[in-house]
Write an enzyme that holds these catalytic residues in place. Structure first.
Site, PDB file in Angstrom:
ATOM      1  CB  SER A  28      32.149  42.594  44.741  1.00 24.99           C
ATOM      2  OG  SER A  28      31.537  41.732  43.806  1.00 24.99           O
ATOM      3  CG  ASP A  29      37.622  40.775  40.996  1.00 23.54           C
ATOM      4  OD1 ASP A  29      38.070  41.923  40.814  1.00 23.54           O
ATOM      5  OD2 ASP A  29      37.886  39.828  40.236  1.00 23.54           O
ATOM      6  CB  THR A  30      32.939  40.703  37.921  1.00 21.20           C
ATOM      7  OG1 THR A  30      32.014  41.006  38.969  1.00 21.20           O
ATOM      8  CG2 THR A  30      32.206  39.960  36.811  1.00 21.20           C
ATOM      9  N   GLY A  68      32.755  37.140  42.638  1.00 25.32           N
ATOM     10  CA  GLY A  68      33.064  36.730  44.006  1.00 25.32           C
ATOM     11  C   GLY A  68      32.769  37.865  44.969  1.00 25.32           C
TER      12      GLY A  68
END
Length: 196
Positions: free
Chosen positions: A70-72, A107
């Site tokens: 996950s990435d923000t 994501g």
């Protein structure tokens, strides 16, 4: 029968907390990857690309393994904001976010032996008008420095937020409800307390 293994490709305590909240059994493996990206990518493409990169970094090709990456990122007036490198950058980010609305893109990539599932969620976050004193006081907590956009909604940074439109948990770093549903869709056996 081989047991399924769920791996969170992140050492983020917030993402770990969200999976624990669902009473899921999983392992944590930090994925230390290059987080640079093509400047031509749109925010949703950036977070999905980095999420997949993180998942691939810890995936070991074992059957029945599901890896979540996950990435923000925070986007303000078209500019992608990552984690501030120092107090000055944190101050500028928070000053720009003050008294306005920005977008938080998160994501997720779920990697299995024969499939990659990617999706992203966008949430609009509105900040109160912040005084210089408020901004500097928040910076002194140390909280802004490992957070995209220089704030954490689940911590002291909650005091900066006037309202949100969208998924609160995505702003924390993992849209847990959609992640659970995507896991089920690709064959992960959820425990009985989740949807029977």
């Amino acid at each position: 029968m081989q047991t399924q293994t769920l791996i969170l490709a992140s050492t983020s305590p917030r993402r770990k907390q969200l999976l624990e909240q669902m009473n899921l059994s999983f392992k944590v493996k930090g994925s230390h990857v290059d987080e640079r990206y093509d400047a031509n990518l749109k925010p949703d493409e950036i977070v999905q690309t980095l999420a997949e990169r993180k998942a691939r970094a810890v995936y070991n090709n074992e059957c029945d393994t599901f890896v979540i990456g996950s990435d923000t990122v925070v986007v303000h007036k078209g500019e992608v904001l990552g984690k501030p490198i120092d107090e000055e950058e944190a101050y500028l980010m928070l000053k720009n976010l003050s008294n306005g609305t920005h977008e938080v893109y998160t994501g997720v990539a779920i990697l299995t032996a024969n499939k990659i599932t990617r999706f992203s969620v966008v949430t609009k976050v509105e900040f109160w008008s912040l005084s210089e004193e408020e901004i500097y006081a928040y910076i002194q907590t140390g909280e802004p420095f490992d957070k995209a956009g220089a704030y954490g909604i689940q911590g002291i940074g909650a005091a900066l937020v006037k309202q949100i439109h969208g998924d609160y948990f995505a702003v924390m770093g993992l849209p847990i409800s959609q992640t659970i549903r995507e896991l089920r869709k690709i064959g992960y056996s959820l425990p009985h307390h989740l949807f029977g």
